[in-house]
Every structure is written in structure tokens, then in C-alpha cells.
Design a protein around this motif. Structure first.
Motif, PDB file in Angstrom:
ATOM      1  N   VAL A  75       0.832  -1.199   0.000  1.00  0.00           N
ATOM      2  CA  VAL A  75       0.000   0.000   0.000  1.00  0.00           C
ATOM      3  C   VAL A  75       0.872   1.257   0.000  1.00  0.00           C
ATOM      4  N   GLU A  76       1.933   1.253   0.787  1.00  0.00           N
ATOM      5  CA  GLU A  76       2.810   2.413   0.849  1.00  0.00           C
ATOM      6  C   GLU A  76       3.486   2.669  -0.495  1.00  0.00           C
ATOM      7  N   ALA A  77       3.908   1.601  -1.176  1.00  0.00           N
ATOM      8  CA  ALA A  77       4.535   1.760  -2.492  1.00  0.00           C
ATOM      9  C   ALA A  77       3.562   2.402  -3.481  1.00  0.00           C
ATOM     10  N   GLU A  78       2.298   1.968  -3.441  1.00  0.00           N
ATOM     11  CA  GLU A  78       1.313   2.541  -4.357  1.00  0.00           C
ATOM     12  C   GLU A  78       0.938   3.967  -3.945  1.00  0.00           C
ATOM     13  N   ARG A  79       0.978   4.259  -2.637  1.00  0.00           N
ATOM     14  CA  ARG A  79       0.705   5.621  -2.175  1.00  0.00           C
ATOM     15  C   ARG A  79       1.716   6.595  -2.782  1.00  0.00           C
ATOM     16  N   VAL A  80       2.976   6.208  -2.773  1.00  0.00           N
ATOM     17  CA  VAL A  80       4.029   7.056  -3.342  1.00  0.00           C
ATOM     18  C   VAL A  80       3.847   7.187  -4.848  1.00  0.00           C
ATOM     19  N   ALA A  81       3.523   6.078  -5.526  1.00  0.00           N
ATOM     20  CA  ALA A  81       3.318   6.117  -6.973  1.00  0.00           C
ATOM     21  C   ALA A  81       2.119   6.989  -7.331  1.00  0.00           C
ATOM     22  N   LEU A 157      -5.324   1.280  -2.708  1.00  0.00           N
ATOM     23  CA  LEU A 157      -3.967   1.639  -3.119  1.00  0.00           C
ATOM     24  C   LEU A 157      -3.063   0.405  -3.040  1.00  0.00           C
ATOM     25  N   PHE A 158      -3.045  -0.360  -4.096  1.00  0.00           N
ATOM     26  CA  PHE A 158      -2.165  -1.531  -4.165  1.00  0.00           C
ATOM     27  C   PHE A 158      -2.099  -2.023  -5.607  1.00  0.00           C
ATOM     28  N   ILE A 169      -3.714 -15.985  -4.606  1.00  0.00           N
ATOM     29  CA  ILE A 169      -4.974 -15.941  -5.350  1.00  0.00           C
ATOM     30  C   ILE A 169      -4.750 -16.588  -6.712  1.00  0.00           C
ATOM     31  N   PRO A 170      -5.601 -17.534  -7.109  1.00  0.00           N
ATOM     32  CA  PRO A 170      -5.355 -18.259  -8.362  1.00  0.00           C
ATOM     33  C   PRO A 170      -5.469 -17.366  -9.582  1.00  0.00           C
ATOM     34  N   GLU A 171      -4.877 -17.821 -10.678  1.00  0.00           N
ATOM     35  CA  GLU A 171      -4.938 -17.080 -11.928  1.00  0.00           C
ATOM     36  C   GLU A 171      -6.397 -16.860 -12.314  1.00  0.00           C
ATOM     37  N   GLY A 172      -6.713 -15.656 -12.705  1.00  0.00           N
ATOM     38  CA  GLY A 172      -8.096 -15.319 -13.041  1.00  0.00           C
ATOM     39  C   GLY A 172      -8.820 -14.634 -11.909  1.00  0.00           C
ATOM     40  N   GLY A 173      -8.377 -14.864 -10.663  1.00  0.00           N
ATOM     41  CA  GLY A 173      -8.912 -14.131  -9.532  1.00  0.00           C
ATOM     42  C   GLY A 173      -8.232 -12.777  -9.449  1.00  0.00           C
ATOM     43  N   LYS A 174      -8.865 -11.857  -8.735  1.00  0.00           N
ATOM     44  CA  LYS A 174      -8.287 -10.511  -8.673  1.00  0.00           C
ATOM     45  C   LYS A 174      -8.703  -9.805  -7.379  1.00  0.00           C
ATOM     46  N   PRO A 175      -7.739  -9.379  -6.564  1.00  0.00           N
ATOM     47  CA  PRO A 175      -8.086  -8.595  -5.374  1.00  0.00           C
ATOM     48  C   PRO A 175      -8.563  -7.211  -5.786  1.00  0.00           C
ATOM     49  N   VAL A 176      -9.644  -6.738  -5.163  1.00  0.00           N
ATOM     50  CA  VAL A 176     -10.197  -5.430  -5.517  1.00  0.00           C
ATOM     51  C   VAL A 176     -10.307  -4.489  -4.325  1.00  0.00           C
ATOM     52  N   ALA A 177     -10.133  -5.012  -3.114  1.00  0.00           N
ATOM     53  CA  ALA A 177     -10.274  -4.148  -1.941  1.00  0.00           C
ATOM     54  C   ALA A 177      -9.531  -4.744  -0.762  1.00  0.00           C
ATOM     55  N   ILE A 178      -8.905  -3.875   0.016  1.00  0.00           N
ATOM     56  CA  ILE A 178      -8.410  -4.224   1.337  1.00  0.00           C
ATOM     57  C   ILE A 178      -9.315  -3.484   2.313  1.00  0.00           C
TER      58      ILE A 178
END
Length: 213
Positions: A75-81, A157-158, A169-178
């Protein structure tokens, strides 16, 4: 017209109050969430509508402290980006508190399931309805959390590829929220981004038209 199916006034008021007072929370106070309450929140999420009854949501409960720290690093890496991408508003963005991952009682990662392409009902022309369905589940949990007196924050932010790899998470799955869930000292009187001057809620009339755009 009769109102035979209407809730009584107290329950109607409760629904609208939860909607009006729901906040994207970033400030938490220490304390574990009661397991029975957490189960109620997850049950509320699972009762959400989904297109074609596909139920595309998957919830991963993060119990490991080292794993939570790894998520914080993503999350911190994406915050900076994100700050870099915002240009002249980057410094202003970096002053905002955008998550409460270390302080909250529970962290849940919500993901789209794999194999979604086999679900065609309601998605042939609008495949993104899987994400819309997951969003309904998250909103159910958000409103239930507010009714229970708990704060919840949605962190987006990730990098989804990196988070998927971290959590297996298997291929085809996708995280969308923390999701950050926890006890709060108080709820913000307005959305935090309004209080911080980042943006303001628009007037309803600007978002509603009749018959045409």
C-alpha cells in the motif's frame, strides 16, 4: 396505495441513518472485533445481490501480523506512486491519511473469484457486473459495520498482481479491496476527504436527469 411491505418508522430511520452516517474510516482505536459480530458482517456481505447469482466475492481474513506488514508495504509503495501521478497535488495527497491497516482490529482482502468467464447471464455485454456485485457485498458490510458501531475503510492503493501473488490468489482471480475494520473513538461528521478539502460532494440535481443525459 397501501404500504403493507414497509418497515416500521424506527427501522426505516435506521436504514437511512446507516447510509447517511457511513464513513470511509482511517482512524481506529485498539481492540479485537467480537467473532460473532464479524460473522454477522460477513453474512451481510454474502447476502448481497449478484448478477446471475454468480456470487463472485471471496474474502481473505488476514490473521498473520507479518503478512499484514507486507500488505502495508504494498500500500505504501502505491501511495508514493499515486502521489507522483497526481503531479501538483502530490504533496497534498501525501499529507492525507489513506489507511488504518496497522491500527484496525481486522483486515480483510476482498477478491473477485477465478473462472468468472463461465458466467454469461447478465455479463455478456457488461462483464464488469462481477465487480459491481462485489461492490454491493462490500457496501452491505459497510452499512452493517456502521450499525454495529464499527468503522470500516476501503483501501484501493495496491498493485493487484502483487497482492494476488502474496496471497496465493489463483490465476483469473483478482483482489479489488483491502478492508480495515475496527473500533473508533468517533465517526467523522462528514467524509474525511471533504473535511480535508480534497473534494466536495456534488449537489444531487447535478447527477439526475429525465429521459436523456
Amino acid at each position: 396505495m397501501t404500504m403493507a411491505h414497509r418497515f416500521d418508522d424506527a427501522h426505516v430511520d435506521g436504514v437511512y441513518r446507516a447510509i447517511a452516517e457511513r464513513r470511509d474510516v482511517r482512524h481506529f482505536v485498539p481492540g479485537a472485533i467480537d467473532e460473532a459480530v464479524l460473522l454477522r458482517l460477513l453474512t451481510a456481505a454474502h447476502q448481497a445481490p449478484s448478477v446471475g447469482m454468480m456470487q463472485p466475492w471471496r474474502f481473505i481474513r488476514i490473521a498473520s501480523t507479518p503478512l499484514r506488514e507486507q500488505i502495508c508495504a504494498l500500500v505504501e509503495a502505491e501511495r508514493v506512486a499515486t502521489a507522483d501521478a497526481l503531479g501538483e497535488r502530490g504533496a497534498e495527497f501525501m499529507r492525507l491519511k489513506v489507511e488504518g491497516l496497522r491500527e484496525c482490529g481486522e483486515v480483510l482482502v476482498v477478491a473477485l473469484m477465478d473462472g468468472r468467464e463461465r458466467y454469461v447471464f447478465g455479463r455478456r455485454t457488461l462483464p464488469e457486473m462481477d465487480l459491481a456485485s462485489v461492490s454491493c457485498a462490500i457496501q452491505n458490510m459497510w452499512l452493517a459495520a456502521r450499525a454495529e458501531g464499527l468503522g470500516m475503510g476501503w483501501v484501493s492503493l495496491f498493485d493487484p498482481v502483487q497482492l494476488a501473488a502474496l496471497l496465493g490468489i489463483p490465476e483469473g482471480g483478482k483482489p479489488v479491496a483491502i478492508l480495515c475494520l475496527g473500533h473508533v473513538a468517533e465517526f467523522y461528521p462528514k467524509p474525511m476527504l471533504e473535511l480535508e478539502g480534497w473534494a466536495q460532494r456534488g449537489t444531487l440535481g447535478d447527477f439526475v436527469t429525465l429521459d436523456r443525459w
